[in-house]
Motif scaffolding. Structure first.
Motif, PDB file in Angstrom:
ATOM      1  N   ALA A 132      -8.954  -3.183 -11.430  1.00 27.42           N
ATOM      2  CA  ALA A 132      -7.844  -2.652 -12.230  1.00 27.42           C
ATOM      3  C   ALA A 132      -6.546  -2.653 -11.439  1.00 27.42           C
ATOM      4  O   ALA A 132      -5.478  -2.964 -11.978  1.00 27.42           O
ATOM      5  N   ARG A 133      -6.620  -2.308 -10.172  1.00 30.11           N
ATOM      6  CA  ARG A 133      -5.393  -2.271  -9.374  1.00 30.11           C
ATOM      7  C   ARG A 133      -4.880  -3.674  -9.093  1.00 30.11           C
ATOM      8  O   ARG A 133      -3.665  -3.904  -9.042  1.00 30.11           O
ATOM      9  N   SER A 137      -1.127  -5.042 -10.148  1.00 33.85           N
ATOM     10  CA  SER A 137      -0.199  -5.694  -9.233  1.00 33.85           C
ATOM     11  C   SER A 137       0.190  -7.084  -9.736  1.00 33.85           C
ATOM     12  O   SER A 137       1.367  -7.449  -9.759  1.00 33.85           O
ATOM     13  N   ARG A 138      -0.814  -7.862 -10.141  1.00 35.49           N
ATOM     14  CA  ARG A 138      -0.518  -9.191 -10.669  1.00 35.49           C
ATOM     15  C   ARG A 138       0.340  -9.098 -11.930  1.00 35.49           C
ATOM     16  O   ARG A 138       1.288  -9.866 -12.131  1.00 35.49           O
ATOM     17  N   GLY A 139       0.010  -8.106 -12.779  1.00 33.88           N
ATOM     18  CA  GLY A 139       0.774  -7.932 -14.005  1.00 33.88           C
ATOM     19  C   GLY A 139       2.218  -7.568 -13.733  1.00 33.88           C
ATOM     20  O   GLY A 139       3.133  -8.003 -14.461  1.00 33.88           O
ATOM     21  N   GLY A 140       2.461  -6.768 -12.680  1.00 32.95           N
ATOM     22  CA  GLY A 140       3.824  -6.429 -12.321  1.00 32.95           C
ATOM     23  C   GLY A 140       4.627  -7.656 -11.939  1.00 32.95           C
ATOM     24  O   GLY A 140       5.802  -7.781 -12.312  1.00 32.95           O
ATOM     25  N   SER A 141       4.016  -8.579 -11.216  1.00 30.25           N
ATOM     26  CA  SER A 141       4.712  -9.800 -10.836  1.00 30.25           C
ATOM     27  C   SER A 141       4.976 -10.688 -12.053  1.00 30.25           C
ATOM     28  O   SER A 141       6.052 -11.281 -12.186  1.00 30.25           O
ATOM     29  N   PHE A 204      -4.365  -8.855   2.429  1.00 29.79           N
ATOM     30  CA  PHE A 204      -3.898  -7.484   2.252  1.00 29.79           C
ATOM     31  C   PHE A 204      -5.117  -6.582   2.142  1.00 29.79           C
ATOM     32  O   PHE A 204      -5.990  -6.816   1.308  1.00 29.79           O
ATOM     33  N   ALA A 205      -5.184  -5.565   2.983  1.00 25.67           N
ATOM     34  CA  ALA A 205      -6.350  -4.680   3.003  1.00 25.67           C
ATOM     35  C   ALA A 205      -5.945  -3.269   2.601  1.00 25.67           C
ATOM     36  O   ALA A 205      -4.901  -2.768   3.020  1.00 25.67           O
ATOM     37  N   GLU A 206      -6.762  -2.624   1.805  1.00 25.16           N
ATOM     38  CA  GLU A 206      -6.513  -1.238   1.433  1.00 25.16           C
ATOM     39  C   GLU A 206      -6.527  -0.359   2.680  1.00 25.16           C
ATOM     40  O   GLU A 206      -7.307  -0.581   3.610  1.00 25.16           O
ATOM     41  N   ARG A 207      -5.662   0.642   2.701  1.00 27.32           N
ATOM     42  CA  ARG A 207      -5.567   1.522   3.864  1.00 27.32           C
ATOM     43  C   ARG A 207      -6.899   2.211   4.137  1.00 27.32           C
ATOM     44  O   ARG A 207      -7.656   2.545   3.221  1.00 27.32           O
ATOM     45  N   GLN A 208      -7.175   2.446   5.419  1.00 32.59           N
ATOM     46  CA  GLN A 208      -8.389   3.140   5.831  1.00 32.59           C
ATOM     47  C   GLN A 208      -8.122   4.603   6.171  1.00 32.59           C
ATOM     48  O   GLN A 208      -9.018   5.434   6.119  1.00 32.59           O
ATOM     49  N   GLU A 209      -6.879   4.918   6.544  1.00 37.51           N
ATOM     50  CA  GLU A 209      -6.513   6.275   6.926  1.00 37.51           C
ATOM     51  C   GLU A 209      -5.300   6.714   6.109  1.00 37.51           C
ATOM     52  O   GLU A 209      -4.442   5.911   5.769  1.00 37.51           O
ATOM     53  N   GLY A 210      -5.224   8.017   5.822  1.00 34.84           N
ATOM     54  CA  GLY A 210      -4.063   8.541   5.128  1.00 34.84           C
ATOM     55  C   GLY A 210      -4.156   8.365   3.627  1.00 34.84           C
ATOM     56  O   GLY A 210      -5.162   7.912   3.076  1.00 34.84           O
ATOM     57  N   LYS A 211      -3.059   8.707   2.955  1.00 37.48           N
ATOM     58  CA  LYS A 211      -3.029   8.745   1.507  1.00 37.48           C
ATOM     59  C   LYS A 211      -1.980   7.798   0.951  1.00 37.48           C
ATOM     60  O   LYS A 211      -0.858   7.749   1.461  1.00 37.48           O
ATOM     61  N   ILE A 218       6.467   5.905  -9.867  1.00 34.57           N
ATOM     62  CA  ILE A 218       6.936   4.695  -9.188  1.00 34.57           C
ATOM     63  C   ILE A 218       6.734   3.486 -10.081  1.00 34.57           C
ATOM     64  O   ILE A 218       7.609   2.616 -10.205  1.00 34.57           O
ATOM     65  N   VAL A 219       5.565   3.411 -10.745  1.00 35.71           N
ATOM     66  CA  VAL A 219       5.288   2.301 -11.656  1.00 35.71           C
ATOM     67  C   VAL A 219       6.262   2.322 -12.827  1.00 35.71           C
ATOM     68  O   VAL A 219       6.812   1.283 -13.228  1.00 35.71           O
ATOM     69  N   PHE A 220       6.525   3.503 -13.371  1.00 35.97           N
ATOM     70  CA  PHE A 220       7.438   3.614 -14.507  1.00 35.97           C
ATOM     71  C   PHE A 220       8.854   3.191 -14.117  1.00 35.97           C
ATOM     72  O   PHE A 220       9.535   2.492 -14.862  1.00 35.97           O
TER      73      PHE A 220
END
Length: 251
Positions: A132-133, A137-141, A204-211, A218-220
């Motif tokens: 879904a994510r 992202s692709r849809g935003g481009s 591109f890798a999803e973050r492992q630490e933090g939020k 932001i999307v809107f």
């Protein structure tokens, strides 16, 4: 001054800071690093300041409040231009962008004014994102390309390299977007100001630490601004720039 500076905005990225700096020093030893910290409550800015005292390649720009990604990059770019750097790289602090790919962007900059590290060209990839994510992202481009005179596959990515002259033409200080829409507006300006834009594939890798800092607001903001630009600036769509070649360049 000349050379390369890598601008890295931070907010609560203390678990990622030391590894990021170490990786950048290893893969791009001649480059300098600017941490732009938005008064992180977890002490990211203070930790960066402490390390910079013994590391001449590390600089820290402290901002008084968290005011969005766009504001942090505007401050970082202004600092880099004022200090006289010839090349400016932007990247995330969370490990999603690999330090090993910075030399790839820099080499591609030899035949371009702006280089995008792209997830969506052949050879690019995303690790750790749900379907879904990826579609979001692709849809935003796709949405941005439909509304604006940009042809890049990855319009929203934040891993980029700029020649000094390109930043001066883009004028990031006048870019008003605060969130991730800043990336779209910068690319739009790069295209309409005549910059040569090139994409190279990255992992591109999803973050492992933090939020993650991504949110619905932001999307809107991005969707609303892009739609408005598409309506008010539609005549510019008649002169779309030619799509630049893509391909991985080995450092």
């Amino acid at each position: 001054m000349s050379g390369v500076v890598i601008v890295v905005p931070t907010y609560n990225e203390l678990p990622n800071l030391a590894g990021l700096v170490d990786d950048l020093h290893r893969h791009v030893p001649s480059a300098e690093i600017l941490i732009v910290d938005d008064d992180s409550p977890d002490g990211t800015g203070q930790a960066a300041e402490l390390r910079s005292a013994s590391d001449g390649r590390l600089h820290v720009l402290h901002r008084a409040t968290k005011d969005g990604l766009g504001a942090a990059y505007r401050a970082g770019f202004a600092w880099a231009l004022a200090e006289g750097y010839d090349t400016v790289v932007q990247m995330d602090a969370d490990g999603s962008h690999r330090a090993a790919d910075v030399p790839v962007l820099l080499q591609a900059l030899e035949t371009a004014d702006v280089v995008l590290g792209s997830r969506w060209v052949p050879g690019g990839s995303v690790v750790g994102w749900p379907r879904a994510r990826q579609l979001l992202s692709r849809g935003g481009s796709v949405f941005a390309r439909a509304c604006l005179p940009v042809t890049s596959a990855d319009v929203t990515g934040g891993f980029r390299a700029f020649r000094r002259e390109a930043l001066e033409r883009i004028e990031p200080q006048t870019v008003m977007s605060r969130g991730y829409c800043f990336q779209i507006e910068m690319l739009w300006r790069a295209n309409t100001s005549g910059c040569r834009v090139r994409e190279v594939p990255i992992e591109f890798a999803e973050r492992q630490e933090g939020k993650s800092k991504m949110s619905s607001s932001i999307v809107f903001e991005a969707m609303a601004r892009v739609a408005w630009w598409g309506i008010t600036q539609s005549p510019k769509r008649l002169s779309r720039p030619a799509r630049q070649p893509t391909g991985r360049i080995r450092a």
